[in-house]
Design a protein around this motif. Structure first.
Motif, PDB file in Angstrom:
ATOM      1  N   ILE A  56       0.880  -1.179   0.000  1.00  0.00           N
ATOM      2  CA  ILE A  56       0.000   0.000   0.000  1.00  0.00           C
ATOM      3  C   ILE A  56       0.908   1.217   0.000  1.00  0.00           C
ATOM      4  CG2 ILE A  56      -1.861   1.231   1.163  1.00  0.00           C
ATOM      5  CD1 ILE A  56      -2.742  -1.362   2.448  1.00  0.00           C
ATOM      6  N   ASN A  57       0.835   1.993  -1.091  1.00  0.00           N
ATOM      7  CA  ASN A  57       1.718   3.150  -1.209  1.00  0.00           C
ATOM      8  C   ASN A  57       1.006   4.422  -0.735  1.00  0.00           C
ATOM      9  OD1 ASN A  57       3.742   4.929  -1.856  1.00  0.00           O
ATOM     10  ND2 ASN A  57       3.131   5.075  -4.003  1.00  0.00           N
ATOM     11  N   CYS A  58       1.342   4.846   0.474  1.00  0.00           N
ATOM     12  CA  CYS A  58       0.750   6.082   1.015  1.00  0.00           C
ATOM     13  C   CYS A  58       1.723   7.248   0.912  1.00  0.00           C
ATOM     14  CB  CYS A  58       0.360   5.887   2.485  1.00  0.00           C
ATOM     15  SG  CYS A  58      -0.944   4.686   2.702  1.00  0.00           S
ATOM     16  N   THR A  59       2.818   7.068   0.209  1.00  0.00           N
ATOM     17  CA  THR A  59       3.772   8.171   0.072  1.00  0.00           C
ATOM     18  C   THR A  59       3.312   9.113  -1.039  1.00  0.00           C
ATOM     19  OG1 THR A  59       5.182   7.180  -1.630  1.00  0.00           O
ATOM     20  CG2 THR A  59       5.681   6.633   0.669  1.00  0.00           C
ATOM     21  N   ALA A  60       3.646  10.367  -0.878  1.00  0.00           N
ATOM     22  CA  ALA A  60       3.362  11.346  -1.936  1.00  0.00           C
ATOM     23  C   ALA A  60       4.095  12.634  -1.631  1.00  0.00           C
ATOM     24  CB  ALA A  60       1.866  11.627  -2.015  1.00  0.00           C
ATOM     25  N   TYR A  61       4.380  13.358  -2.689  1.00  0.00           N
ATOM     26  CA  TYR A  61       4.828  14.748  -2.548  1.00  0.00           C
ATOM     27  C   TYR A  61       3.559  15.570  -2.752  1.00  0.00           C
ATOM     28  CZ  TYR A  61       7.440  19.081  -3.227  1.00  0.00           C
ATOM     29  OH  TYR A  61       7.926  20.367  -3.103  1.00  0.00           O
ATOM     30  N   ASN A  62       3.034  16.119  -1.640  1.00  0.00           N
ATOM     31  CA  ASN A  62       1.694  16.726  -1.658  1.00  0.00           C
ATOM     32  C   ASN A  62       1.705  18.236  -1.584  1.00  0.00           C
ATOM     33  OD1 ASN A  62      -0.191  14.729  -1.900  1.00  0.00           O
ATOM     34  ND2 ASN A  62      -0.186  14.206   0.263  1.00  0.00           N
ATOM     35  N   TYR A  63       2.867  18.860  -1.740  1.00  0.00           N
ATOM     36  CA  TYR A  63       2.923  20.319  -1.576  1.00  0.00           C
ATOM     37  C   TYR A  63       2.588  20.968  -2.921  1.00  0.00           C
ATOM     38  CZ  TYR A  63       5.256  18.702   2.589  1.00  0.00           C
ATOM     39  OH  TYR A  63       5.541  18.045   3.754  1.00  0.00           O
ATOM     40  N   VAL A  64       1.312  21.256  -3.088  1.00  0.00           N
ATOM     41  CA  VAL A  64       0.797  21.668  -4.404  1.00  0.00           C
ATOM     42  C   VAL A  64       1.511  22.920  -4.920  1.00  0.00           C
ATOM     43  CG1 VAL A  64      -1.285  22.362  -5.659  1.00  0.00           C
ATOM     44  CG2 VAL A  64      -1.425  20.601  -3.883  1.00  0.00           C
ATOM     45  N   ASP A  65       1.680  23.913  -4.065  1.00  0.00           N
ATOM     46  CA  ASP A  65       2.331  25.154  -4.526  1.00  0.00           C
ATOM     47  C   ASP A  65       3.838  24.981  -4.678  1.00  0.00           C
ATOM     48  OD1 ASP A  65       0.087  26.919  -4.793  1.00  0.00           O
ATOM     49  OD2 ASP A  65      -0.143  26.745  -2.629  1.00  0.00           O
ATOM     50  N   LYS A  66       4.440  24.311  -3.699  1.00  0.00           N
ATOM     51  CA  LYS A  66       5.893  24.115  -3.748  1.00  0.00           C
ATOM     52  C   LYS A  66       6.310  23.333  -5.001  1.00  0.00           C
ATOM     53  CE  LYS A  66       9.038  22.698  -0.273  1.00  0.00           C
ATOM     54  NZ  LYS A  66       9.185  21.869   0.928  1.00  0.00           N
ATOM     55  N   ALA A  67       5.413  22.461  -5.451  1.00  0.00           N
ATOM     56  CA  ALA A  67       5.733  21.615  -6.613  1.00  0.00           C
ATOM     57  C   ALA A  67       5.944  22.431  -7.886  1.00  0.00           C
ATOM     58  CB  ALA A  67       4.619  20.591  -6.843  1.00  0.00           C
ATOM     59  N   GLU A  68       5.415  23.662  -7.923  1.00  0.00           N
ATOM     60  CA  GLU A  68       5.624  24.481  -9.122  1.00  0.00           C
ATOM     61  C   GLU A  68       7.114  24.792  -9.312  1.00  0.00           C
ATOM     62  OE1 GLU A  68       3.142  25.520 -11.451  1.00  0.00           O
ATOM     63  OE2 GLU A  68       2.139  23.940 -10.308  1.00  0.00           O
ATOM     64  N   GLU A  69       7.843  24.858  -8.195  1.00  0.00           N
ATOM     65  CA  GLU A  69       9.305  25.082  -8.293  1.00  0.00           C
ATOM     66  C   GLU A  69      10.076  23.782  -8.152  1.00  0.00           C
ATOM     67  OE1 GLU A  69      11.219  27.945  -5.886  1.00  0.00           O
ATOM     68  OE2 GLU A  69      10.082  29.606  -6.741  1.00  0.00           O
ATOM     69  N   ASP A  70       9.648  23.016  -7.125  1.00  0.00           N
ATOM     70  CA  ASP A  70      10.386  21.792  -6.811  1.00  0.00           C
ATOM     71  C   ASP A  70       9.761  20.606  -7.543  1.00  0.00           C
ATOM     72  OD1 ASP A  70      12.113  20.050  -5.621  1.00  0.00           O
ATOM     73  OD2 ASP A  70      11.132  20.063  -3.651  1.00  0.00           O
ATOM     74  N   TYR A  71       9.547  20.803  -8.862  1.00  0.00           N
ATOM     75  CA  TYR A  71       8.851  19.748  -9.617  1.00  0.00           C
ATOM     76  C   TYR A  71       9.699  18.491  -9.762  1.00  0.00           C
ATOM     77  CZ  TYR A  71      11.337  22.492 -13.115  1.00  0.00           C
ATOM     78  OH  TYR A  71      12.296  23.185 -13.781  1.00  0.00           O
ATOM     79  N   ALA A  72      11.023  18.652  -9.658  1.00  0.00           N
ATOM     80  CA  ALA A  72      11.871  17.460  -9.794  1.00  0.00           C
ATOM     81  C   ALA A  72      11.548  16.477  -8.659  1.00  0.00           C
ATOM     82  CB  ALA A  72      13.339  17.856  -9.749  1.00  0.00           C
ATOM     83  N   THR A  73      11.401  16.997  -7.456  1.00  0.00           N
ATOM     84  CA  THR A  73      11.069  16.096  -6.338  1.00  0.00           C
ATOM     85  C   THR A  73       9.643  15.560  -6.489  1.00  0.00           C
ATOM     86  OG1 THR A  73      12.431  17.539  -4.966  1.00  0.00           O
ATOM     87  CG2 THR A  73      11.161  15.859  -3.818  1.00  0.00           C
ATOM     88  N   ALA A  74       8.721  16.455  -6.908  1.00  0.00           N
ATOM     89  CA  ALA A  74       7.326  16.006  -7.074  1.00  0.00           C
ATOM     90  C   ALA A  74       7.255  14.833  -8.062  1.00  0.00           C
ATOM     91  CB  ALA A  74       6.454  17.166  -7.558  1.00  0.00           C
ATOM     92  N   PHE A  75       7.938  14.970  -9.196  1.00  0.00           N
ATOM     93  CA  PHE A  75       7.911  13.881 -10.197  1.00  0.00           C
ATOM     94  C   PHE A  75       8.679  12.654  -9.703  1.00  0.00           C
ATOM     95  CE2 PHE A  75       5.724  14.881 -14.140  1.00  0.00           C
ATOM     96  CZ  PHE A  75       5.387  16.206 -13.934  1.00  0.00           C
TER      97      PHE A  75
END
Ligand SMILES: NC(=O)c1ccc[n+]([C@@H]2O[C@H](COP(=O)([O-])OP(=O)(O)OC[C@H]3O[C@@H](n4cnc5c(N)ncnc54)[C@H](OP(=O)(O)O)[C@@H]3O)[C@@H](O)[C@H]2O)c1
Length: 286
Positions: A56-75
């Protein structure tokens, strides 16, 4: 059934740990410090060691606004790690349960989204989660993907926690009235996921509480339940000038999973009335 759970410290991870431990599952639950999902060798090592029937994968990068800059980590977390996890699960014949989001939609439909509607994410967070879905689906493994929305439970990555902090620091609360989706409890997500697991479902489903609400209606309901008197102004979300674009109407229909499992999923208001008192100690904790 042996379960390997990734992301045990997140809202959903915590709810699963509680439920699975009390229901006799053999559970190995890991936090980021034990298993960083972006490390293929770490994920592989744990799969080899635990030999789970289901991950069960409950991990996620959930910082919606931060992801606009830190998209490498989000992806890295929301897409590429999911693909690697999927490949490892296929290789070992393990079922994988994964979660995505209503933010894969652009919000222009004007009615609750169903599974056959085409995603068109507005933000990089939404794109990273949608890419994760696509990469998994390409593998054609024994996967169960649930799109969930406005998740709340024990934890701080939710609107309830933010709202109660604004109550402490602001005289008048401005809450968006043109942002509509479905507040959904971790309890509902866990209960429905386990029913789907028992029925050995696979595929992609929308899993939310029933009904929908604007952020404004949601906030008013929470404050009413907690008997907090505060002026709340409905405003358009544009006043916040947030880095990430959000869909205006991303409510999803839970009809498909409800029919498949022959269940009625509680309305979001009913669920909130039941669940909010249990969450209060943590929400008010700091
Ligand atoms: N929260 C929402 O409103 C919402 C809305 C729609 C969809 N969803 C989806 O629902 C699912 C559950 O969300 P949630 O609210 O439970 O999320 P959450 O509370 O933010 O938890 C996510 C967890 O993932 C962990 N994590 C992040 N990067 C990691 C990495 N590289 N390796 C290992 N662990 C990592 C985080 O660890 P740290 O604590 O160490 O950062 C955190 O514990 C996710 O798929 C999410 O995208 C959530």
């Amino acid at each position: 059934m042996r379960v390997l759970l990734l992301g045990k410290r997140g809202q959903l991870g915590r709810a699963f740990v509680k439920k699975l431990s009390s229901e006799g599952y053999q559970l190995v639950a890991l936090g980021r410090e034990e298993c960083d999902v972006t490390s293929m060798s770490s994920v592989k090592r744990w799969l080899d060691e635990v030999k789970p029937h289901v991950v069960i994968n409950c991990t996620a990068y959930n910082y919606v606004d931060k992801a606009e800059e830190d998209y490498a980590t989000a992806f890295a977390v929301n897409a590429f790690a999911v693909k690697v996890l999927g490949e490892l699960c296929v290789a070992k014949g393990v079922k994988l349960i994964h979660y995505s989001t209503d933010y894969v939609f652009d919000g222009t439909k004007g009615a609750p989204y169903v599974e056959d509607d085409k995603p068109s994410p507005l933000s990089l967070y939404g794109k990273s989660k949608y890419t994760g879905e696509l990469l998994l689906q390409e593998l054609e493994g024994d996967f169960l993907i649930f799109r969930v929305s406005w998740v709340y439970g024990e934890g701080k990555q939710n609107f309830l926690y933010k709202l109660l902090n604004w109550v402490k620091t602001q005289d008048i609360l401005k809450i968006s009235a043109d942002e509509v989706s479905v507040p959904t409890s971790t309890k509902t997500i866990v209960d429905v996921t386990l029913k789907a697991l028992k029925k050995d479902l696979r595929g992609l489903y929308h899993l939310t509480n029933s009904g929908y609400a604007s952020r404004y209606e949601y906030a008013k309901k929470v404050l009413r339940l907690l008997k907090i008197e505060k002026t709340v102004l409905p405003v358009p979300m544009s006043v916040f000038s947030l880095p990430a674009k959000r869909p205006s109407f991303s409510a999803m229909s839970n009809a498909r999973i409800s029919k498949e499992l022959q269940i009625d999923i509680p309305h979001w208001e009913e669920e909130l009335e039941m669940f909010l008192p249990l969450l209060l100690p943590e929400l008010l904790g700091s």
